[in-house]
Every structure is written in C-alpha cells, then in structure tokens.
Design a protein around this motif. Structure first.
Motif, PDB file in Angstrom:
ATOM      1  N   GLY A  22       0.826  -1.105  -0.014  1.00  0.00           N
ATOM      2  CA  GLY A  22      -0.064   0.030   0.051  1.00  0.00           C
ATOM      3  C   GLY A  22       0.862   1.205  -0.079  1.00  0.00           C
ATOM      4  N   PRO A  25      -0.724   7.552   1.933  1.00  0.00           N
ATOM      5  CA  PRO A  25       0.230   8.152   2.861  1.00  0.00           C
ATOM      6  C   PRO A  25       0.889   7.613   4.107  1.00  0.00           C
ATOM      7  CG  PRO A  25      -1.958   8.807   2.960  1.00  0.00           C
ATOM      8  CD  PRO A  25      -2.065   7.906   2.035  1.00  0.00           C
ATOM      9  N   THR A  26       0.245   6.414   4.492  1.00  0.00           N
ATOM     10  CA  THR A  26       0.760   5.532   5.512  1.00  0.00           C
ATOM     11  C   THR A  26       2.153   4.829   4.943  1.00  0.00           C
ATOM     12  OG1 THR A  26      -1.270   5.318   6.555  1.00  0.00           O
ATOM     13  CG2 THR A  26       0.520   3.888   7.367  1.00  0.00           C
ATOM     14  N   ASP A  45       1.970  -1.232  -4.514  1.00  0.00           N
ATOM     15  CA  ASP A  45       0.300  -0.425  -4.624  1.00  0.00           C
ATOM     16  C   ASP A  45      -0.260  -1.195  -5.769  1.00  0.00           C
ATOM     17  OD1 ASP A  45      -0.958   1.730  -2.961  1.00  0.00           O
ATOM     18  OD2 ASP A  45      -1.823   1.150  -4.975  1.00  0.00           O
ATOM     19  N   ARG A  46      -1.658  -1.564  -5.518  1.00  0.00           N
ATOM     20  CA  ARG A  46      -2.349  -2.206  -6.507  1.00  0.00           C
ATOM     21  C   ARG A  46      -2.840  -1.333  -7.649  1.00  0.00           C
ATOM     22  NH1 ARG A  46      -7.819  -3.581  -3.252  1.00  0.00           N
ATOM     23  NH2 ARG A  46      -8.325  -1.333  -3.118  1.00  0.00           N
ATOM     24  N   GLN A  47      -2.799   0.067  -7.495  1.00  0.00           N
ATOM     25  CA  GLN A  47      -3.271   0.952  -8.540  1.00  0.00           C
ATOM     26  C   GLN A  47      -1.953   1.432  -9.277  1.00  0.00           C
ATOM     27  OE1 GLN A  47      -5.733   4.175  -7.077  1.00  0.00           O
ATOM     28  NE2 GLN A  47      -5.649   3.430  -4.954  1.00  0.00           N
ATOM     29  N   GLN A 115      -4.738  15.581   0.101  1.00  0.00           N
ATOM     30  CA  GLN A 115      -4.197  14.347   0.220  1.00  0.00           C
ATOM     31  C   GLN A 115      -3.330  14.107  -0.755  1.00  0.00           C
ATOM     32  OE1 GLN A 115      -6.577  11.360   2.162  1.00  0.00           O
ATOM     33  NE2 GLN A 115      -5.185   9.515   1.228  1.00  0.00           N
ATOM     34  N   LEU A 139      -1.101  -7.740  -3.534  1.00  0.00           N
ATOM     35  CA  LEU A 139      -0.726  -8.747  -2.796  1.00  0.00           C
ATOM     36  C   LEU A 139      -2.091  -9.525  -2.811  1.00  0.00           C
ATOM     37  CD1 LEU A 139       0.757  -9.376   0.766  1.00  0.00           C
ATOM     38  CD2 LEU A 139      -1.556  -9.676   0.694  1.00  0.00           C
ATOM     39  N   ASP A 168      -2.410  -0.924   3.568  1.00  0.00           N
ATOM     40  CA  ASP A 168      -3.480  -1.294   2.332  1.00  0.00           C
ATOM     41  C   ASP A 168      -4.747  -0.995   2.682  1.00  0.00           C
ATOM     42  OD1 ASP A 168      -3.174  -3.563   4.124  1.00  0.00           O
ATOM     43  OD2 ASP A 168      -3.401  -4.801   2.616  1.00  0.00           O
ATOM     44  N   ASP A 290      -4.941   3.017   7.881  1.00  0.00           N
ATOM     45  CA  ASP A 290      -6.352   2.631   7.809  1.00  0.00           C
ATOM     46  C   ASP A 290      -6.695   0.984   8.060  1.00  0.00           C
ATOM     47  OD1 ASP A 290      -7.142   5.577   7.648  1.00  0.00           O
ATOM     48  OD2 ASP A 290      -8.541   4.805   5.604  1.00  0.00           O
ATOM     49  N   GLY A 302      -7.677  10.926  10.532  1.00  0.00           N
ATOM     50  CA  GLY A 302      -7.426   9.938   9.831  1.00  0.00           C
ATOM     51  C   GLY A 302      -6.120   9.473   9.315  1.00  0.00           C
TER      52      GLY A 302
HETATM   53  C1  LIG Z   1     -13.648   9.612  -0.239  1.00  0.00           C
HETATM   54  C2  LIG Z   1     -12.605   9.640   0.831  1.00  0.00           C
HETATM   55  C3  LIG Z   1     -12.615  10.861   1.873  1.00  0.00           C
HETATM   56  C4  LIG Z   1     -11.826  10.973   2.902  1.00  0.00           C
HETATM   57  N1  LIG Z   1     -11.775  12.111   3.572  1.00  0.00           N
HETATM   58  C5  LIG Z   1     -11.115  12.364   4.682  1.00  0.00           C
HETATM   59  C6  LIG Z   1     -11.295  13.568   5.520  1.00  0.00           C
HETATM   60  O1  LIG Z   1     -11.842  14.483   5.024  1.00  0.00           O
HETATM   61  N2  LIG Z   1     -10.639  13.495   6.658  1.00  0.00           N
HETATM   62  C7  LIG Z   1      -9.807  12.326   7.067  1.00  0.00           C
HETATM   63  O2  LIG Z   1      -8.991  12.311   8.092  1.00  0.00           O
HETATM   64  N3  LIG Z   1      -9.643  11.178   6.385  1.00  0.00           N
HETATM   65  C8  LIG Z   1     -10.359  11.235   5.071  1.00  0.00           C
HETATM   66  N4  LIG Z   1     -10.207   9.914   4.339  1.00  0.00           N
HETATM   67  C9  LIG Z   1      -9.637   8.978   5.102  1.00  0.00           C
HETATM   68  C10 LIG Z   1      -8.176   9.169   4.578  1.00  0.00           C
HETATM   69  O3  LIG Z   1      -8.132   9.264   3.202  1.00  0.00           O
HETATM   70  C11 LIG Z   1      -7.450   7.999   4.912  1.00  0.00           C
HETATM   71  O4  LIG Z   1      -7.418   8.183   6.626  1.00  0.00           O
HETATM   72  C12 LIG Z   1      -6.056   7.660   4.544  1.00  0.00           C
HETATM   73  O5  LIG Z   1      -5.933   7.804   2.887  1.00  0.00           O
HETATM   74  C13 LIG Z   1      -5.284   6.570   4.982  1.00  0.00           C
HETATM   75  O6  LIG Z   1      -4.077   6.232   4.570  1.00  0.00           O
HETATM   76  P1  LIG Z   1      -3.610   4.972   4.391  1.00  0.00           P
HETATM   77  O7  LIG Z   1      -2.263   4.943   3.784  1.00  0.00           O
HETATM   78  O8  LIG Z   1      -3.686   4.116   5.876  1.00  0.00           O
HETATM   79  O9  LIG Z   1      -4.561   4.101   3.624  1.00  0.00           O
HETATM   80  P2  LIG Z   1      -5.047   4.347   1.866  1.00  0.00           P
HETATM   81  O10 LIG Z   1      -5.092   5.799   1.537  1.00  0.00           O
HETATM   82  O11 LIG Z   1      -6.468   3.742   1.780  1.00  0.00           O
HETATM   83  O12 LIG Z   1      -3.839   3.556   1.032  1.00  0.00           O
HETATM   84  C14 LIG Z   1      -4.052   2.183   0.781  1.00  0.00           C
HETATM   85  C15 LIG Z   1      -3.205   1.930  -0.350  1.00  0.00           C
HETATM   86  O13 LIG Z   1      -3.165   0.569  -0.471  1.00  0.00           O
HETATM   87  C16 LIG Z   1      -3.264  -0.067  -1.710  1.00  0.00           C
HETATM   88  N5  LIG Z   1      -3.828  -1.545  -1.480  1.00  0.00           N
HETATM   89  C17 LIG Z   1      -4.986  -1.836  -1.116  1.00  0.00           C
HETATM   90  N6  LIG Z   1      -5.090  -3.231  -1.078  1.00  0.00           N
HETATM   91  C18 LIG Z   1      -3.821  -3.709  -1.643  1.00  0.00           C
HETATM   92  C19 LIG Z   1      -3.426  -4.835  -2.140  1.00  0.00           C
HETATM   93  N7  LIG Z   1      -4.001  -6.024  -1.826  1.00  0.00           N
HETATM   94  N8  LIG Z   1      -2.077  -5.059  -2.513  1.00  0.00           N
HETATM   95  C20 LIG Z   1      -1.380  -3.760  -2.978  1.00  0.00           C
HETATM   96  N9  LIG Z   1      -1.952  -2.482  -2.665  1.00  0.00           N
HETATM   97  C21 LIG Z   1      -3.007  -2.634  -2.009  1.00  0.00           C
HETATM   98  C22 LIG Z   1      -4.364   1.026  -2.264  1.00  0.00           C
HETATM   99  O14 LIG Z   1      -4.470   1.000  -3.765  1.00  0.00           O
HETATM  100  C23 LIG Z   1      -4.174   2.173  -1.631  1.00  0.00           C
HETATM  101  O15 LIG Z   1      -3.192   3.226  -2.261  1.00  0.00           O
HETATM  102  C24 LIG Z   1     -11.297   9.860   3.240  1.00  0.00           C
HETATM  103  C25 LIG Z   1     -11.217   8.616   2.416  1.00  0.00           C
HETATM  104  C26 LIG Z   1     -11.734   8.541   1.388  1.00  0.00           C
HETATM  105  C27 LIG Z   1     -11.818   7.396   0.656  1.00  0.00           C
END
Ligand SMILES: Cc1cc2nc3c(=O)[nH]c(=O)nc-3n(C[C@H](O)[C@H](O)[C@H](O)COP(=O)(O)OP(=O)(O)OC[C@H]3O[C@@H](n4cnc5c(N)ncnc54)[C@H](O)[C@@H]3O)c2cc1C
Length: 390
Positions: A22, A25-26, A45-47, A115, A139, A168, A290, A302
């Motif tokens: 994934g 941002p994390t 990343d899957r995208q 973001q 994955l 992810d 997340d 978040g």
């Molecule tokens: C429409 C929307 C609006 C939001 N608005 C807010 C807001 O206003 N305020 C706030 O605090 N938070 C908001 N969030 C939440 C915030 O975007 C998340 O908290 C943040 O993106 C978490 O980051 P992350 O890196 O943990 O996960 P993510 O950003 O979800 O990243 C996970 C990554 O893992 C990849 N992935 C998933 N499964 C697999 C796999 N099997 N193999 C390889 N790669 C994979 C995905 O493609 C993605 O790029 C919002 C989310 C969405 C969807």
C-alpha cells in the motif's frame, strides 16, 4: 531499497527486509523513513498510479513535527493554507473557539492541503532517496514462518521479507490474510464530500464545524480559493452537485450572510466505520494506518494517525532488524491506544454534532460554558493538533 527493475513473473524473486503493501500516505511515509535509514525496503500498490483526489485535507502540527526528519514538512507547508483557528458553531453562533497560534510548536496552525499533494510530496522524497513504488502490484496471498514472511502478488511473483507491513487501507488484504479481526461498527449515515468555490461569510483561514439538527457540516479552506465541505447525510449522492451542497449550507451553515456555491470541483461520498484491529502485529506481519484503524473524519485525524503510525513503526522496524525483539510489540502498545482515543474523539464530535433537537439547547449551553475555560480550549487545541501524542 530493491533495484528499480520491475518484479519478475512467476518466481520467488524478491528478497527484502521490509515489504510494505500500500502506497497511500501511511505506506509512503514508512517507505521513505526506512529507505532514509538504509533499510532494504520494497513497496507495492495495486493502483497503476497514485490517486489524485483530495480526500483527507488536514495535516496537523504534530504530523509536521514528526515528518521533519524526512525533510518534507517545509515543502508541505509551502503547498498548503495555514488555518489558525478551529471553531464549532451552531449556525452563526460560535460555541467553541479553538486557536492554534499559541501552541508551542514551529507549526502553530492546521495545515490545509489535499491528500493528493501530501502523497506526491512524500513520493517525491522517496524517489529522491532512490526508492520507487512497484505498481500495479496486488498482494493476493501471505504466509509466514518463524524466519520469513512470503507475499504472493497478482502476477504470480513472490516477495520474501523479514517483515511485512499492511498499509493497504480499510479493506486490508494483509489484515485479512493474517486473520486479525477488525472490531467495531459503522455509522448509519453516509458522508458527502465536495471541494467547491464559494462566496459569502466563509472564513478563508479557519476550519468551521457547524452543528445542526439536520447533521453536521465542515467548511474548511483549501489552497487556490477552494473550500472543502464534509457533511453527514442519510444517503449521500454519488456525485454531490452545486444544488446539493448549497442546500447543505443553507440548512446547516451560516445564516446571517449565506454562503453561495459557485462550482463543485470534486465530490464523493463515503460510509464511515469505527473499527480498530484487535492486534497491530501477528508474528512478522504489522498493520498501520487505515488497515489498523478507521473512524469518522470529524477532527480530521485519519491520515494524520496513519503518518504517525508509520514514523513510529519505522523506529520499531529498525530496532527489530538490529535485534531488539520487543520493539514491534512496543509499537502496537504505543499506537493502538492512540487509535482508541482518536476513535472516541471523532465519535464524541459526531454524536454531539447530530444530537436530537430536544437536547440541542442543552448541548449548546454546555459547550459554550465549558469552552470559556482557557484550560478546556487549550486541551482541545492540544488534542486536535496531535501535540498531546508527543
Ligand atoms: C472519499 C474519501 C474521503 C476522505 N476524507 C477524509 C477526510 O476528510 N479527513 C480524513 O482525515 N480522512 C479522510 N479520508 C480517509 C483518509 O483518506 C485515510 O485515512 C488515509 O488515506 C489513510 O491512509 P492509508 O495510507 O492508511 O490508506 P489508503 O490511503 O487507503 O492507502 C492504501 C493503499 O493500499 C493500496 N492497496 C490496497 N489493497 C492492496 C493490495 N491488496 N495490494 C497492494 N496494494 C493495495 C491501495 O491502492 C491504496 O493506495 C477519506 C477517505 C476517502 C476514501
């Protein structure tokens, strides 16, 4: 970091110290922090490309502080708007004014930046350090024994790693393959989200959370004269249009001088869950962001929590790779209770915002009385800015 060659097909072909699944941002924060410290790191990343939507728009003071060693904080600040105040209002009446300008930090404000920009700043730093994201790679399988974890990707290739991190997202495949429960529930309402051009009585340097019997609405400034609108609604439309956002502001936002919506630049909807992984670690597999915790966006915590997880996990992984057996459990022991506090804060704000009309007067009285106490306002500023987690 692995050499920049693409993954080979159908072979157990990558051997790495840390596999990060994934590149949100994390994952990007963790990869950058590990590569900066010379750890052999592979991130997938899957995208096919990074998402270009704004989603989380708030970067808190503590997040900018912890990102300093990566050399990205100044770049982020240059890309965003510094909101010095956060207020909770019932229509025009200010119930809770919270100022960040006196906080003892180099970043006495909430940074408003999309973001997509935060991710691109992190990615640029990762690439500058010699890293890259392998994409699109998904994955699809994960096993582990006492010495290694092995991930299977969608092209049949395998990655053998000393540690695997699930960054992810909410539907984490890593978490599911590891069998860690994601306990909690969902809110009945959905959230509507729109980036709009507005005129009227809407501050351009302050985040406002409007409480109303119809639900809450957040109005927050973004760079380029844009405002972010987030609202709880029973059934949000897939693409909120200008009329929908206008109706939200008319029924929940400022009354004396109405805000006018001129253009919707981007809109979305999402359903909000409040869940925390039962454990942040299962053997050689760890969770962050997340994948480990989700909650209401009230308070904008978040993405910030995910970035703080990542920086803490980078320290733990470096220590574990150097032989400190307890470091990885210490990561979960430190960060999981924080997720609990964030879920509780977001939940309190969401419930207070949507309180039933009969209790609204009492809530307003209570909030405006309590928030007159400087100590209360100070506590809220510390919590919202994340400085409380120092
Ligand atoms: C429409 C929307 C609006 C939001 N608005 C807010 C807001 O206003 N305020 C706030 O605090 N938070 C908001 N969030 C939440 C915030 O975007 C998340 O908290 C943040 O993106 C978490 O980051 P992350 O890196 O943990 O996960 P993510 O950003 O979800 O990243 C996970 C990554 O893992 C990849 N992935 C998933 N499964 C697999 C796999 N099997 N193999 C390889 N790669 C994979 C995905 O493609 C993605 O790029 C919002 C989310 C969405 C969807």
């Amino acid at each position: 970091m692995q050499p920049n060659a693409p993954l080979k097909l159908h072979a157990s072909d990558i051997d790495t110290d840390v596999l990060i699944v994934g590149a949100g941002p994390t994952g990007l924060t963790l990869a950058t922090a590990l590569v900066a410290r010379g750890v052999r790191t592979t991130i997938i990343d899957r995208q096919a490309a990074g998402a270009n939507t704004s989603r989380a728009a708030v970067v808190h003071a503590r997040t900018l502080e912890v990102l300093e060693p990566l050399g990205v904080s100044r770049t982020l600040v240059a890309c965003g708007i510094q909101a010095k105040r956060f207020t909770i209002r019932d229509r025009d009446r200010v119930l809770v004014p919270i100022g960040f300008e006196h906080l003892p930090t180099p970043y006495p404000y909430t940074l408003m930046v999309s973001q997509a920009v935060t991710e691109s700043v992190l990615l640029e730093r990762l690439v500058g350090l010699g890293g890259q994201v392998h994409r699109p790679r998904t994955l699809v399988g994960l096993t582990q024994d006492p010495t290694r974890a092995t991930a299977t990707l969608d092209d049949g290739s395998r990655v053998s790693a000393r540690f695997v991190v699930g960054a992810d997202g909410m539907h984490s495949a890593v978490r599911e393959h590891t069998g860690i429960p994601f306990s909690g529930g969902s809110y009945g309402e959905s959230f509507a989200l729109a980036d709009v051009r507005l005129s009227g009585a809407v501050p351009s340097d302050e985040v406002v959370l409007y409480f109303s019997p119809a639900g809450m609405v957040v109005v927050a400034p973004l760079p380029g004269g844009v405002h972010r609108i987030v609202a709880t609604v029973a059934e949000a439309p897939e693409q909120p249009d200008a009329a929908f956002v206008q109706a939200l502001l008319d029924t929940r936002g400022p009354q004396r001088e109405a805000a006018r919506v001129h253009e919707v630049l981007w809109g979305s909807r999402f359903r909000v869950h409040h869940r925390i992984a039962d454990a942040y670690r299962a053997g050689r597999v760890l969770l962050a962001g997340d994948a480990a915790h989700v909650h209401s966006p009230a308070g904008g915590q978040g993405m910030n929590a995910g970035i703080l997880d990542a920086m803490s996990l980078a320290d733990a992984l470096v220590a574990a790779l150097a032989g400190d057996a307890g470091a990885l459990d210490a990561y979960g022991a430190l960060r999981r209770p924080v997720a609990g506090q964030i879920v509780a804060l977001a939940d309190r704000l969401t419930r207070m915002a949507t309180i039933r009309p009969g209790l609204r007067g009492l809530r307003n009285l209570l909030l405006s009385t309590v928030s007159r106490l400087p100590a209360v306002r100070h506590q809220l500023a510390w919590r919202l800015s994340g400085l409380v987690y120092r």
